[in-house]
Design a protein around this motif. Sequence first.
Motif, PDB file in Angstrom:
ATOM      1  N   GLU A   1      -9.661 -19.530  17.061  1.00 38.68           N
ATOM      2  CA  GLU A   1     -10.228 -20.789  16.579  1.00 38.68           C
ATOM      3  C   GLU A   1     -11.223 -20.566  15.439  1.00 38.68           C
ATOM      4  N   LEU A   2     -11.870 -19.415  15.452  1.00 41.19           N
ATOM      5  CA  LEU A   2     -12.863 -19.119  14.419  1.00 41.19           C
ATOM      6  C   LEU A   2     -12.207 -18.960  13.057  1.00 41.19           C
ATOM      7  N   PHE A   3     -11.018 -18.333  13.044  1.00 45.99           N
ATOM      8  CA  PHE A   3     -10.315 -18.118  11.774  1.00 45.99           C
ATOM      9  C   PHE A   3      -9.716 -19.415  11.234  1.00 45.99           C
ATOM     10  N   SER A   4      -9.558 -20.415  12.079  1.00 51.84           N
ATOM     11  CA  SER A   4      -9.089 -21.709  11.581  1.00 51.84           C
ATOM     12  C   SER A   4     -10.237 -22.501  10.962  1.00 51.84           C
ATOM     13  N   GLN A   5     -11.468 -22.166  11.335  1.00 49.99           N
ATOM     14  CA  GLN A   5     -12.647 -22.843  10.786  1.00 49.99           C
ATOM     15  C   GLN A   5     -13.174 -22.165   9.533  1.00 49.99           C
ATOM     16  N   ILE A   6     -13.041 -20.829   9.461  1.00 50.63           N
ATOM     17  CA  ILE A   6     -13.588 -20.071   8.338  1.00 50.63           C
ATOM     18  C   ILE A   6     -12.444 -19.351   7.630  1.00 50.63           C
ATOM     19  N   ARG A   7     -12.337 -19.546   6.327  1.00 47.20           N
ATOM     20  CA  ARG A   7     -11.242 -18.962   5.558  1.00 47.20           C
ATOM     21  C   ARG A   7     -11.616 -17.538   5.137  1.00 47.20           C
ATOM     22  N   VAL A   8     -10.940 -16.581   5.763  1.00 44.35           N
ATOM     23  CA  VAL A   8     -11.210 -15.166   5.535  1.00 44.35           C
ATOM     24  C   VAL A   8     -10.006 -14.530   4.855  1.00 44.35           C
ATOM     25  N   GLN A   9     -10.248 -13.723   3.832  1.00 43.04           N
ATOM     26  CA  GLN A   9      -9.144 -13.045   3.148  1.00 43.04           C
ATOM     27  C   GLN A   9      -8.490 -12.034   4.092  1.00 43.04           C
ATOM     28  N   PRO A  10      -7.154 -11.963   4.099  1.00 44.87           N
ATOM     29  CA  PRO A  10      -6.458 -11.087   5.053  1.00 44.87           C
ATOM     30  C   PRO A  10      -6.510  -9.615   4.656  1.00 44.87           C
ATOM     31  N   VAL A  11      -6.483  -8.748   5.660  1.00 46.00           N
ATOM     32  CA  VAL A  11      -6.356  -7.308   5.424  1.00 46.00           C
ATOM     33  C   VAL A  11      -5.024  -6.788   5.974  1.00 46.00           C
ATOM     34  N   GLN A  12      -4.286  -7.657   6.691  1.00 48.46           N
ATOM     35  CA  GLN A  12      -3.103  -7.212   7.416  1.00 48.46           C
ATOM     36  C   GLN A  12      -1.963  -6.749   6.515  1.00 48.46           C
ATOM     37  N   THR A  13      -2.045  -7.055   5.221  1.00 45.22           N
ATOM     38  CA  THR A  13      -0.975  -6.637   4.299  1.00 45.22           C
ATOM     39  C   THR A  13      -1.137  -5.174   3.865  1.00 45.22           C
ATOM     40  N   TYR A  14      -2.192  -4.511   4.333  1.00 45.36           N
ATOM     41  CA  TYR A  14      -2.440  -3.147   3.858  1.00 45.36           C
ATOM     42  C   TYR A  14      -1.244  -2.211   4.035  1.00 45.36           C
ATOM     43  N   PRO A  15      -0.603  -2.137   5.222  1.00 38.78           N
ATOM     44  CA  PRO A  15       0.537  -1.212   5.350  1.00 38.78           C
ATOM     45  C   PRO A  15       1.661  -1.501   4.360  1.00 38.78           C
ATOM     46  N   THR A  16       1.953  -2.789   4.129  1.00 33.66           N
ATOM     47  CA  THR A  16       2.983  -3.164   3.150  1.00 33.66           C
ATOM     48  C   THR A  16       2.544  -2.761   1.747  1.00 33.66           C
ATOM     49  N   ASP A  17       1.269  -3.013   1.442  1.00 34.28           N
ATOM     50  CA  ASP A  17       0.735  -2.636   0.125  1.00 34.28           C
ATOM     51  C   ASP A  17       0.760  -1.121  -0.054  1.00 34.28           C
ATOM     52  N   LEU A  18       0.431  -0.399   1.020  1.00 36.21           N
ATOM     53  CA  LEU A  18       0.425   1.064   0.959  1.00 36.21           C
ATOM     54  C   LEU A  18       1.825   1.601   0.680  1.00 36.21           C
ATOM     55  N   LEU A  19       2.816   1.083   1.397  1.00 38.90           N
ATOM     56  CA  LEU A  19       4.184   1.552   1.191  1.00 38.90           C
ATOM     57  C   LEU A  19       4.661   1.263  -0.224  1.00 38.90           C
ATOM     58  N   ARG A  20       4.378   0.062  -0.708  1.00 38.69           N
ATOM     59  CA  ARG A  20       4.784  -0.291  -2.072  1.00 38.69           C
ATOM     60  C   ARG A  20       4.088   0.610  -3.097  1.00 38.69           C
ATOM     61  N   SER A  21       2.778   0.822  -2.902  1.00 39.79           N
ATOM     62  CA  SER A  21       2.013   1.637  -3.844  1.00 39.79           C
ATOM     63  C   SER A  21       2.500   3.086  -3.848  1.00 39.79           C
ATOM     64  N   LEU A  22       2.776   3.643  -2.663  1.00 41.36           N
ATOM     65  CA  LEU A  22       3.301   5.010  -2.584  1.00 41.36           C
ATOM     66  C   LEU A  22       4.674   5.100  -3.241  1.00 41.36           C
ATOM     67  N   SER A  23       5.519   4.095  -2.997  1.00 36.87           N
ATOM     68  CA  SER A  23       6.865   4.089  -3.602  1.00 36.87           C
ATOM     69  C   SER A  23       6.778   4.045  -5.121  1.00 36.87           C
ATOM     70  N   ASP A  24       5.777   3.300  -5.639  1.00 34.33           N
ATOM     71  CA  ASP A  24       5.583   3.214  -7.090  1.00 34.33           C
ATOM     72  C   ASP A  24       5.138   4.538  -7.697  1.00 34.33           C
ATOM     73  N   CYS A  25       4.684   5.460  -6.844  1.00 34.27           N
ATOM     74  CA  CYS A  25       4.226   6.769  -7.317  1.00 34.27           C
ATOM     75  C   CYS A  25       5.311   7.841  -7.204  1.00 34.27           C
ATOM     76  N   ALA A  26       6.526   7.441  -6.834  1.00 31.27           N
ATOM     77  CA  ALA A  26       7.623   8.397  -6.663  1.00 31.27           C
ATOM     78  C   ALA A  26       7.974   9.063  -7.993  1.00 31.27           C
ATOM     79  N   PRO A  27       8.567  10.250  -7.960  1.00 30.56           N
ATOM     80  CA  PRO A  27       9.010  10.899  -9.197  1.00 30.56           C
ATOM     81  C   PRO A  27       9.942   9.981  -9.987  1.00 30.56           C
ATOM     82  N   SER A  28       9.894  10.079 -11.278  1.00 27.86           N
ATOM     83  CA  SER A  28      10.722   9.221 -12.136  1.00 27.86           C
ATOM     84  C   SER A  28      12.189   9.635 -12.056  1.00 27.86           C
ATOM     85  N   GLY A  29      13.046   8.693 -12.396  1.00 30.82           N
ATOM     86  CA  GLY A  29      14.470   8.999 -12.477  1.00 30.82           C
ATOM     87  C   GLY A  29      15.234   8.879 -11.180  1.00 30.82           C
ATOM     88  N   LEU A  30      14.603   8.394 -10.107  1.00 27.83           N
ATOM     89  CA  LEU A  30      15.333   8.236  -8.851  1.00 27.83           C
ATOM     90  C   LEU A  30      16.381   7.134  -8.979  1.00 27.83           C
TER      91      LEU A  30
END
Length: 474
Positions: free
Chosen positions: A184-213
């Motif tokens: 109920e507290l999160f419905s009253q106060i708008r807090v920026q999410p952190v739950q996307t971190y694993p998805t962001d981490l995977l995307r960021s790591l994939s973007d660092c892959a060797p070129s030419g794949l």
Amino acid sequence: MTGPINFDEMWGSDGIPRDPYHDFLNWFEQEDPKRLQQKQKESEELFRLTGITFNVYGREEAEERLIPFDIIPRIVSASEWRKVVRGIEQRVRAINAFLHDLYHRQEILRAKRIPESIISNNSAFLPQMIGISPPGNIYTQIVGVDLVRTGHEEFYVLEDNARTPSGVSYMLENRETMLQMFPELFSQIRVQPVQTYPTDLLRSLSDCAPSGLLHEPTVAVLTPGIYNSAYFEHSFLADKMGVELVEMQDLRIIDGRVAMRTIAGYKTIDVLYRRIDDDFLDPLNFRSDSQIGVAGLFDVYRAGRITIANAPGTGIADDKAIYSYIPEIIRFYTGERPLLKNVPTWRCVEKEALAYVLDHLSELVVKEVHGSGGYGMLIGPAATKKELATFAKKLKSRPANFIAQPTLALSTVPILTRTGLSSRHVDLRPFVLVSPKGITVTPGGLTRVALKKKSLVVNSSQGGGTKDTWVLEN
């Protein structure tokens, strides 16, 4: 320099709640204190059932502990956070430029902006990395920047964690716990999410892959094994990203590529998120007695056939002696003034600095250059005469091994005690993802809190706890 004494993040000096906490306090004051105490107990049980523990070393056997969690969130306004993010982005860009320069032309040394001896005598500098350029010149794909606050707009960087920063699993579980405890507290106060971190981490790591794949990059997490203090986090992140958690025995070099064993045979890995220190990565190229590394891994890396995150040799950037030069490093590579402050630092290897530190030992915080987790440090104001005398001997025998800093008036935030709210000192570790496509700073981070009154030690290994960090939407 230290700003107002014990800046309280919830209460203004006039006794009126600061804006970020206004809505939360309205909710808190309407809550039944007994219900909150019960929720505190439930959160601890939730952590125990989830298995969120860490190992404490330094005894005959490693001791497994539950990190204490406090249900009162630390709240930061959107405008405050934007300033922090700008400073972190600037710092991370400069650190990556510094690492590339250090392992290539070494222009900062030629310009004598930092002394050559601080590099040549440093075990964190890896000569094997000279001439190697990771994809996009990104050396620090994952960074944890430790911040403390001393005033309304005063943030200091305590240290940069550029090797294998830990703690992100606690940030994610803290939020998950709060969502379960107080939906109920999160419905009253708008807090920026952190739950996307694993998805962001995977995307960021994939973007660092060797070129030419010609295929989607395959990412894996390399762990030393179940006895490592952060094993829970290694397993947690691999699971959340949907990638394999591998150990040394799961890997082999096949046709010049690193491959992992699967039920369908061996599969090539393109990006290895390693949670193993440099020395133990590859017994052929580093420590020959390593039982957790992969023989030949560094040769594959040097050939550009795998990305290791973070890159070997990044530890030089979070060395505490190098830390004292970060403002100069920022100016050298960006041409800008640092947006986040460094804590004034005495390098004990310098004779005048050592003399000052020894004369003022009872007033200062002294840290090992390569230390972490609160180990090997002295907090002068809290030390006994015997502890001061013992540490002085250490300093005199190995001055190059230490730096010293003034004791900052760390900000305080409330924790829930049996008698209600009580202020405690905190720090903050925001987590940063870096790829050739940009920098992402997760809105929040790991707030570590000193659970003992007036204590400045927030490290979990030294008895500290954690709390959820809320960055408001606006």
